[in-house]
Structure formats: structure tokens, C-alpha cells
Design a protein around this motif. Sequence first.
Motif, PDB file in Angstrom:
ATOM      1  N   PHE A  74     -22.271  -3.454 -59.618  1.00 40.60           N
ATOM      2  CA  PHE A  74     -22.146  -3.995 -58.111  1.00 40.60           C
ATOM      3  C   PHE A  74     -21.424  -2.807 -57.258  1.00 40.60           C
ATOM      4  CE2 PHE A  74     -22.269  -6.677 -54.513  1.00 40.60           C
ATOM      5  CZ  PHE A  74     -21.146  -6.651 -54.016  1.00 40.60           C
ATOM      6  N   LEU A  75     -20.157  -2.608 -57.771  1.00 39.60           N
ATOM      7  CA  LEU A  75     -19.672  -1.697 -57.072  1.00 39.60           C
ATOM      8  C   LEU A  75     -20.248  -0.180 -56.772  1.00 39.60           C
ATOM      9  CD1 LEU A  75     -15.972  -2.129 -58.495  1.00 39.60           C
ATOM     10  CD2 LEU A  75     -16.944  -2.870 -56.229  1.00 39.60           C
ATOM     11  N   ARG A  76     -21.159   0.121 -57.681  1.00 43.97           N
ATOM     12  CA  ARG A  76     -21.828   1.333 -57.754  1.00 43.97           C
ATOM     13  C   ARG A  76     -22.798   1.532 -56.336  1.00 43.97           C
ATOM     14  NH1 ARG A  76     -23.725   5.601 -61.016  1.00 43.97           N
ATOM     15  NH2 ARG A  76     -26.126   5.959 -60.691  1.00 43.97           N
ATOM     16  N   GLN A  77     -23.701   0.532 -56.461  1.00 44.04           N
ATOM     17  CA  GLN A  77     -24.717   0.146 -55.261  1.00 44.04           C
ATOM     18  C   GLN A  77     -24.919  -1.125 -54.945  1.00 44.04           C
ATOM     19  OE1 GLN A  77     -26.199   0.330 -52.839  1.00 44.04           O
ATOM     20  NE2 GLN A  77     -28.544   1.335 -52.905  1.00 44.04           N
ATOM     21  N   PRO A  78     -23.928  -1.667 -54.096  1.00 42.97           N
ATOM     22  CA  PRO A  78     -23.975  -3.152 -53.827  1.00 42.97           C
ATOM     23  C   PRO A  78     -25.149  -3.807 -53.243  1.00 42.97           C
ATOM     24  CG  PRO A  78     -22.108  -2.312 -52.452  1.00 42.97           C
ATOM     25  CD  PRO A  78     -22.741  -1.072 -53.570  1.00 42.97           C
ATOM     26  N   ASP A  79     -25.735  -3.109 -52.472  1.00 46.50           N
ATOM     27  CA  ASP A  79     -26.947  -3.348 -51.605  1.00 46.50           C
ATOM     28  C   ASP A  79     -28.080  -3.699 -52.599  1.00 46.50           C
ATOM     29  OD1 ASP A  79     -25.117  -1.569 -49.890  1.00 46.50           O
ATOM     30  OD2 ASP A  79     -26.374  -2.733 -48.373  1.00 46.50           O
ATOM     31  N   PHE A  83     -29.804  -7.001 -53.556  1.00 50.95           N
ATOM     32  CA  PHE A  83     -31.175  -7.319 -53.250  1.00 50.95           C
ATOM     33  C   PHE A  83     -32.231  -7.335 -54.812  1.00 50.95           C
ATOM     34  CE2 PHE A  83     -31.642  -7.399 -48.612  1.00 50.95           C
ATOM     35  CZ  PHE A  83     -30.628  -6.619 -48.349  1.00 50.95           C
ATOM     36  N   THR A 305     -19.930 -12.616 -50.056  1.00 51.67           N
ATOM     37  CA  THR A 305     -19.634 -11.827 -50.785  1.00 51.67           C
ATOM     38  C   THR A 305     -18.435 -12.049 -52.000  1.00 51.67           C
ATOM     39  OG1 THR A 305     -20.337  -9.608 -49.546  1.00 51.67           O
ATOM     40  CG2 THR A 305     -18.811  -9.134 -51.092  1.00 51.67           C
TER      41      THR A 305
ATOM     42  N   HIS B  39     -19.318   5.235 -57.323  1.00 53.16           N
ATOM     43  CA  HIS B  39     -20.452   5.164 -56.409  1.00 53.16           C
ATOM     44  C   HIS B  39     -21.770   5.819 -56.911  1.00 53.16           C
ATOM     45  CE1 HIS B  39     -18.227   4.064 -52.598  1.00 53.16           C
ATOM     46  NE2 HIS B  39     -18.008   3.115 -53.370  1.00 53.16           N
ATOM     47  N   ASP B  40     -22.814   5.329 -56.763  1.00 50.97           N
ATOM     48  CA  ASP B  40     -24.202   6.133 -57.300  1.00 50.97           C
ATOM     49  C   ASP B  40     -24.149   7.353 -56.259  1.00 50.97           C
ATOM     50  OD1 ASP B  40     -26.688   6.831 -57.554  1.00 50.97           O
ATOM     51  OD2 ASP B  40     -27.666   4.919 -57.373  1.00 50.97           O
ATOM     52  N   ILE B  43     -27.131   8.492 -53.910  1.00 52.14           N
ATOM     53  CA  ILE B  43     -27.377   7.692 -52.632  1.00 52.14           C
ATOM     54  C   ILE B  43     -26.678   7.993 -51.433  1.00 52.14           C
ATOM     55  CG2 ILE B  43     -27.181   5.293 -51.583  1.00 52.14           C
ATOM     56  CD1 ILE B  43     -29.441   5.016 -53.505  1.00 52.14           C
ATOM     57  N   ARG B  45     -24.596   6.670 -48.931  1.00 48.86           N
ATOM     58  CA  ARG B  45     -24.189   5.181 -48.806  1.00 48.86           C
ATOM     59  C   ARG B  45     -23.720   5.042 -47.355  1.00 48.86           C
ATOM     60  NH1 ARG B  45     -21.146   1.965 -53.579  1.00 48.86           N
ATOM     61  NH2 ARG B  45     -19.871   0.545 -52.531  1.00 48.86           N
ATOM     62  N   ASN B  47     -23.771   2.237 -45.606  1.00 48.10           N
ATOM     63  CA  ASN B  47     -23.367   0.893 -45.218  1.00 48.10           C
ATOM     64  C   ASN B  47     -22.370   0.209 -45.741  1.00 48.10           C
ATOM     65  OD1 ASN B  47     -24.036  -1.666 -44.515  1.00 48.10           O
ATOM     66  ND2 ASN B  47     -25.441  -2.144 -46.155  1.00 48.10           N
ATOM     67  N   SER B  50     -21.642  -3.878 -45.047  1.00 47.48           N
ATOM     68  CA  SER B  50     -22.024  -5.052 -45.580  1.00 47.48           C
ATOM     69  C   SER B  50     -21.346  -5.661 -46.722  1.00 47.48           C
ATOM     70  CB  SER B  50     -23.557  -4.953 -46.284  1.00 47.48           C
ATOM     71  OG  SER B  50     -24.438  -4.839 -45.241  1.00 47.48           O
ATOM     72  N   PHE B  51     -20.992  -4.691 -47.916  1.00 48.63           N
ATOM     73  CA  PHE B  51     -20.243  -4.983 -49.007  1.00 48.63           C
ATOM     74  C   PHE B  51     -18.881  -4.167 -48.980  1.00 48.63           C
ATOM     75  CE2 PHE B  51     -23.577  -7.596 -50.289  1.00 48.63           C
ATOM     76  CZ  PHE B  51     -24.798  -7.337 -50.047  1.00 48.63           C
ATOM     77  N   CYS B  54     -14.466  -0.208 -52.835  1.00 45.76           N
ATOM     78  CA  CYS B  54     -13.116  -0.199 -53.474  1.00 45.76           C
ATOM     79  C   CYS B  54     -12.820   0.929 -54.376  1.00 45.76           C
ATOM     80  CB  CYS B  54     -13.083  -1.516 -54.754  1.00 45.76           C
ATOM     81  SG  CYS B  54     -11.518  -1.749 -55.048  1.00 45.76           S
ATOM     82  N   HIS B 255     -12.192  -7.073 -48.365  1.00 52.28           N
ATOM     83  CA  HIS B 255     -13.128  -5.997 -49.110  1.00 52.28           C
ATOM     84  C   HIS B 255     -14.031  -5.331 -48.523  1.00 52.28           C
ATOM     85  CE1 HIS B 255     -14.887 -10.109 -49.124  1.00 52.28           C
ATOM     86  NE2 HIS B 255     -16.098  -9.179 -48.703  1.00 52.28           N
ATOM     87  N   LEU B 381     -36.570  -4.930 -42.800  1.00 49.72           N
ATOM     88  CA  LEU B 381     -36.214  -5.184 -44.316  1.00 49.72           C
ATOM     89  C   LEU B 381     -36.824  -4.110 -45.013  1.00 49.72           C
ATOM     90  CD1 LEU B 381     -33.903  -6.893 -45.241  1.00 49.72           C
ATOM     91  CD2 LEU B 381     -35.660  -8.586 -46.108  1.00 49.72           C
ATOM     92  N   ARG B 384     -35.890  -0.728 -44.501  1.00 47.62           N
ATOM     93  CA  ARG B 384     -34.693  -0.362 -45.312  1.00 47.62           C
ATOM     94  C   ARG B 384     -35.034  -0.034 -46.392  1.00 47.62           C
ATOM     95  NH1 ARG B 384     -29.504  -4.666 -45.585  1.00 47.62           N
ATOM     96  NH2 ARG B 384     -28.175  -3.587 -46.896  1.00 47.62           N
ATOM     97  N   ARG B 388     -34.379   3.100 -49.045  1.00 48.28           N
ATOM     98  CA  ARG B 388     -33.490   3.324 -50.128  1.00 48.28           C
ATOM     99  C   ARG B 388     -34.420   3.935 -51.381  1.00 48.28           C
ATOM    100  NH1 ARG B 388     -33.466  -2.028 -51.181  1.00 48.28           N
ATOM    101  NH2 ARG B 388     -31.477  -2.422 -49.807  1.00 48.28           N
ATOM    102  N   GLU B 394     -29.084   4.446 -47.974  1.00 50.86           N
ATOM    103  CA  GLU B 394     -28.692   2.832 -47.970  1.00 50.86           C
ATOM    104  C   GLU B 394     -28.215   2.596 -46.473  1.00 50.86           C
ATOM    105  OE1 GLU B 394     -29.240   0.487 -50.229  1.00 50.86           O
ATOM    106  OE2 GLU B 394     -29.310  -0.583 -48.370  1.00 50.86           O
TER     107      GLU B 394
END
Lengths: 457, 449
Positions: A74-79, A83, A305, B39-40, B43, B45, B47, B50-51, B54, B255, B381, B384, B388, B394
Motif C-alpha cells: 500500500f505504502l509503495r503506491q497507494p493509488d 484502485f 483511508t 515508494h515505487d 512512478i 507520485r 498525488n 489522496s493517501f 510515511c 496521515h 478517471l 488518470r 498511470r 500518478e
Amino acid sequence: MMDPPPGVEDPRAPAVNGDTNHVSKKLKLSFITDSEIREEFAHHQSGIARINNGSFGSCPASIIAAQKIWQLRFLRQPDDFFFNHLQRQILHSRTIIKDLINADHVDEVSIVDNATTAAAIVLQHVGWAFAEGRFQKGDAVVMLHCAFQAVKKSIEAYVTRAGGSVIVVHLPFPVNSNEEIIAEFRKGLARGRANGKKVRLAIIDHITSMPCVVIPARELVNICREEGVERVFVDAAHAIGSVHVDVKDIGADFYVSNLHKWFFCPPSVAFLYCRKSPVSPDLHHPVVSHEYGNGLAIESAWIGTRDYSSQLVIPEVLEFTNRFEGGLEGIRKRNHEKVVEMGQMLAKAWGTNLGSPPEMCPSMVMIGLPSRLGVLCDDDALNLRSHLRDHFGVEVPIHFQVPIDGEIGAMDGDGCVTGYVRISHQVYNTLDDYIKLRDAITQLLQDGATCKMLQTE
Amino acid sequence: MAAALPHHNGTTITAAAQNPTPEPKPITPSELRSEFSHHDPTIARINNGSFGCCPATIIAAQRRHQLLFLRQPDDYYFNTLKPSVLRTRLLIQTLINADHVDEISVVDNATTAAAIVLQHTTWSFFSSAFLPGDAVIMLHHAYGAVKKSAHAYISRAGGHVIEVHLPFPINSPSEIISEFRKTLQIGKSNGRIIRLAIIDHITSMPSVIIPVKELVTICRDEGIARIFVDGAHAIGNIDINVKEIGADFYTSNLHKWLFCPPSAAFLYCKKSDDDELSDDLHHPVVSHDYGKGLPTESAWTGTRDYSAQMVLSEVMTEFVSRFENGIEGIMGRNHEKVVEIAEMLVASWGTEMGAPPEMCSSMAMVGMPTCLGIRSDFDALNLRKHLRECFKVEVPIYYREVHDDCSTTGYARISHQVYNVVEDYYRFRDAVNKLVEDGFTCARLDLQK
């Protein structure tokens, strides 16, 4: 080999996530060893006799590791996770549960945080029924006197506050047979309905928490139906992984069990089974989000979330249980046998008795504490528990059994037995844990200690 | 423990949070990369809104808390849980300038906070303190989940929901103020009583900073008894001074912009002389502590993993403090950067920003070229998704309905957080330019299904 629930071959649907390394009928060459079990629970505090699996459960290291993988995904790519993966994975977990508990449709299985949340869902629904006039003021909800405190409060918050009344049924403890429970329940229900109240909901524990006893839930559900109780909610917080669960056989409208207590999931996750009915669309998760109105299971799968990882490791947990001989069935049978054996050992050492016969014990047993310890109120029980933790390194919950007027409860050589320990047995427990408890109590007796003295600590 | 906590409006930092330790070393670019190496890397990133995110240090802190519980849960429950939540609550009190720590409850997320406030309103309808037809006023651009919650708890109980339509694109806060005032007047006509106002501090889609202080004042002037500010995006993003804002309830997610793991949020409930209000707020998941006040109720909603709620202290001392000027510095730089980048994008695409810089937080709405043909939410959508999958970008896209052929219908909501680099946005810029070059339209995505 684990017996699959009736009518089910492989509970995992490979099409759902394409993983083919989950196989329920793998030919076992060797089972998990004692040393592997120790490793799995090496994160438990050493030096503590942890005989309270019932309260907070336990989670093996390999499941903690599996959970971490999900958290990082999840933390790696939450979007992307939100989805493309999350809902699919929750559906996978729900499908496994559906097969474990013998539900008809996966729509009937919602995953929530814990039994406390499930109670809020069912009771909020009752609250609306009162407010919207489907239930009349004074209509009743039935609960057991020993219902879990959180559930009692939930009834207060959603039923009493909305104008409903509460019928409290007392069950005997100590208890000798299912027949005693059935008779008392029938009596209590009839008494409560004496003034012609309509009973809208009965909440019955499958395994009561304190004092802990396996309730003949199916029989009580039948009595409810006979007595015209509209709906029955079975609070089986302790059940899965500790007794056999077949929701169709039990026949309740709602059934909840925690998966983090006896089913090795990390904190926290539970399932709420809701038998398909005309009221199904009207059950809602109290935390309302985008999916409101799409059915409870879908609503519960997104409540904003959150960290949903504990809900995603259910496939891995099933694999873990299959490393044991007999799988989950084997685990719970052995837990039961062992805990009864330990219980009898302790009762003999202390000159007391078990609170119920072995067949009414799950993976937990209530054992009378010597009356000389003087457990005379709830605070005494709590103080004694703290004392055992702090001075003897024993973690075990203690129950104060209120003596019922006009009845002589259990006795030992020195007086009335009013205190009981609730011991648990889970795969990580060893004989030493219970010997430690046995000797701690014996030591206290030798020192002439009573709960009153512990008050001053 | 606590090193340099951000000072905020001169409020005193409690003794519990104060502990003289040496200044932490400033974080280096390579350490920063390391903090977000999970993190990937493929990507762009953009955005964070949204989420959230951390850092690795905090993930590690969270693990420690998780293992502490698993190690001996009974001991943790009896001896550690509540003091740990209290530490978080004290920090939040300081950060938002609340008077009393009793006013701060920690909950899972703003969605939960909304359920608490709205369920409370439901009971007012049930008890006939509010009557059928009494209203709640909220913004049309309120978060989808909050709108659903209003439907579930207000409409269902007989309440009437008034939505304030705000202009977008927008040129100044005064446009918002006048629309709000106008709608309020209309809403009150025919003697309707407005019982509750729900106002976003930063709207989600499209994202703009709302002049909440002014709107709260208007609400008070108009006799609205309860005001709930949904500041889901606010903490760690813009300044929050709850006393100055003057609302009865204020929520924000920790968060999103304050580096906590999923998920944790606070709900601030101003202490009030109105007993009915303060005593009667409840967490919908009722447990043992029902009736002991919302902060206590929220601290135990059954066996859960509460670790995400426990690490705010580590966030401030082990992470935020390593940045120049702490959280203030981070907020200021994020804002500057996102505006700079937004201006770069609109210049490259020949479009405009949806709002002026002073109404942008660490997020900005950037017009997408009209030739892309964004005709619906569905198109937004799909686009988007396309970005991606095909461009590894993203970014959420907002669709705005128009009635002519030349107005901008799509806006990207770009975020800037400490882990972002300018290359993330170049990639986005180039992706859109390529789409335009190729004559791409969203209609094409329909054919791909």
C-alpha cells in the motif's frame, strides 16, 4: 489432514488473485516442529506465563511478516493498490471465511475490525428501527447477564437510548450441563416477555467471555424462534479457531467472530455474517464512506483511508494452520484437550473445581480460586490479576462470580468460591506456564495473602 | 524525547512534550531519498493529497509500537495504551492551538470524525431537539464520503441538506464568501432553521483553501449553532488555529500531510457551555468506556492496531525536526514549489490554474488542455488510469461540467511533498504534451475497453 467444511473443495479461488501457491490439500511430509513454533512466537515476552490468549489473541511471526508485505504494498503506491488490488483481496479473504463458516453467499460475509464494531452495526440498525417507527417504544432486546461489557454498552447506546427495553437473562455459573443453560434461558426469556413485549432481537454469546462457557447456541436460537423473537445475533467473538463454526446449522440472523483471537490474524479483524434477508440492505457500517448503500460487505471494505492489511493475510493464516497436524481442527482439538488437562491439574492442586464440565469448555477453562484468597468484588479480581502479572510473571484474567441470593455456589474446604481464573491454551503454551500459575497461587496461600491486602499496592 | 517542537502562535508547550536535547542533524538529500525508498521508483507520485506518505523512520517506529502490543498485549492495554494516545493528543493540542487536551480525540480518519459529528446530529432529530426540515448546510464540493454521511445521518433523519455551489475556477476568497452568504440567505428563507454547517478547510476536488474563519463568522452571525470544519487535508499543509477559526468541531488526517502511517486523525471538539453538546458526542463503535467522554471512548474501540496513532511524537522529533524550520518550513516550501510547478505546467500547456496561488495549499489545480476532450467524471478517471499505466504518472484529475466547447473541463490536482523532485512534474508535463501532439482524446479510451 484438515477436513474441509462440508460442500467445499478448495476454499481459495485461484481466479481471484492468480496465486497458485495456496493449496489446501497439500500432501504433508512433516508438520511444524516445536522449535519452529517457538520461533513463530519468539516475539512474545519471555518470562511471562501468557495464559490469556482469550483476551487479545496472538499472531505468529510469519503472519506478522506477511502483514508487513501488504502494508508496504500500500505504502509503495497507494493509488494503484486502492484502485486495482484492495477490493479484490478483501473479496478473496471473505470467500475463504465464507467457506470456513459454511455460509451460503459471500455477500453474507462482511469483514470489520472486531466484534465490538459488528455489535455497533447490528444495534445501530435496531436504533434506526425505533426512531423510524418500525419498532415501538418498549419493544425489547434480550441479552445475557454475562454479555461482554462493550456489547452491554452498545445496547445502552443504541437500544435503551432509542426507547427500547432490555430483557436480561441470567445463566447459571458454575454450570453442569447444556440442559441447565437451556432451561434457564427458556425461563428467563418467558419471564421477560411476560408483559407481552415484542422481542425484536436476542443477543446470545456462542462462548461467553467471563465467565467462559460454550453456550448451546443452536438450541438457544431455536428457543428464540419458538418464542417469536424476531432476530437473533450470536456474538461468537471467541469462536473461530476454538469451536466448530457452522452458521447455517446455528441458524442465527447475525453471527460475528474475531479472527485475531483464535485464528492467528494480527489485530484486528473479524467477520460479521448476516443471513440474506429483507433487512440486509438496511445494515450499514457506522463510518459512512463512498460505498454507502452498496451493501454492508462493500461498505465495510472501505471506511476511509485505513490500514486494511490485517484483513488481507487470511490466506496466509490458513496456510499457517495447515502446517499443524489436522489443520485448524487439529489445533483446536489439541488446545481443548490440553486446557482441560491443565484445568484439572490446577483444580486438584488448589482443592477447587472447574466452572463447567470439559465438553462446555472451548480452548479456555474457568477454574475456581481457593476461597481463602478472598476475591470478593471486581476490583479484587483486577488487583489479583495485576499482582500475578507484576510479582509472578503470570498473565491470566480473573473473574469475580457474584453469589446469587439464596443459592449456595461452589465451595471448597474453606468457604465459598467466588473467584475464577480463565486459563487459555494456544499452540505456544507449555506446561511450565500453568505450573507457574499453580505455584503462584499456592505461594499466595502459604503467605496468607488475601485480595484485601493487595488493595494497598 | 521531544526536541524542537514547532512553536505555534506562542502557545506554551507542555512539560510532557518538552525535553532539551541537541538539535537533530539536518536531513540530507540522500537521507531523504532513503526515507522514501519504499515508494515505487518508477512512478512520478504527484498525488500526496489522496493517501499521504510515511517515511521509513516512522514505519520503523510504528513497528516498534506494534511489536510492543504483540509482545504482551494485556500489559500494553493496562499500562501503555492510554498514556501513549495522550502523548499524541497533547502534541495535537499544541499544533492546532486548542485550549484543553480534553478537546482532542484521536480517531481513524476524517471520515470517522464526520460520522461522529453527524450521528450526534441524528440523535438531535430523534429526540426532537431538531425538527424535520431543519437543515444542514455544506459545500457542493464537500468530500464524497461526507456527503454520503450527511445522507445517511441527516437526510434519513428528516433533515434537509443545503449545498453551497462555489465557483471554479476561482479568483479570490471573496467569491466564496459571497456565494456562501447568498446560499445561506436562501436556505433560511421560509423560516427554515439551519442547525449545522459543514465547511471544508481545503476542499478535496477541486482543491482550494476556503476562508473558513470568515465563513464561521457568517454562520455565527446567522445563528447557526454548530459548525464542523472538515480540515482533512489541513494539518502539515497549512496553519491551523482552531481558536481563531472558532468552529465547534474540527478534524484533520495525520496521515495525509503529517507523515503518520495509515491511519490516524484528530477530532477537535470545542468545550462548550452547552452540556448537551459536549457530553453527548459518542464514537459510533461503542465499547467499555461509553459515556466517559469522546477522547476516552475513541481511545478504545475494541481490540485494534492503534500503532498509527502512537507515532506522532516520533514524527515531530525524528523526522520533521530534521527539516529547516520544521513543519512550518516544510509547509512553506511545499506551497512555493507547487505554485512554481503549476505555473510551469500551465505555461507549457497553454492553460490556467484553477485558483490563485494564495488559495493553493501544497496542492494546486492545473488546467488540462481542452483538446484532450475530458467530457465526464468517467473520462477523468480513465485519463488518470492511462497516465498511470502508460506514462507512470500518478495524479488525480477533476472534471468540471461546462456548457460551451472551449472552457477547460479537466484539472489535474498536483501535490508537492518533501519526496517530490522536479523530474516528477517534467514527466507529467511531457506526457500531456505528447498526448496533445498525438491528437489523443478521452474518447479513444472508450474504444480500448
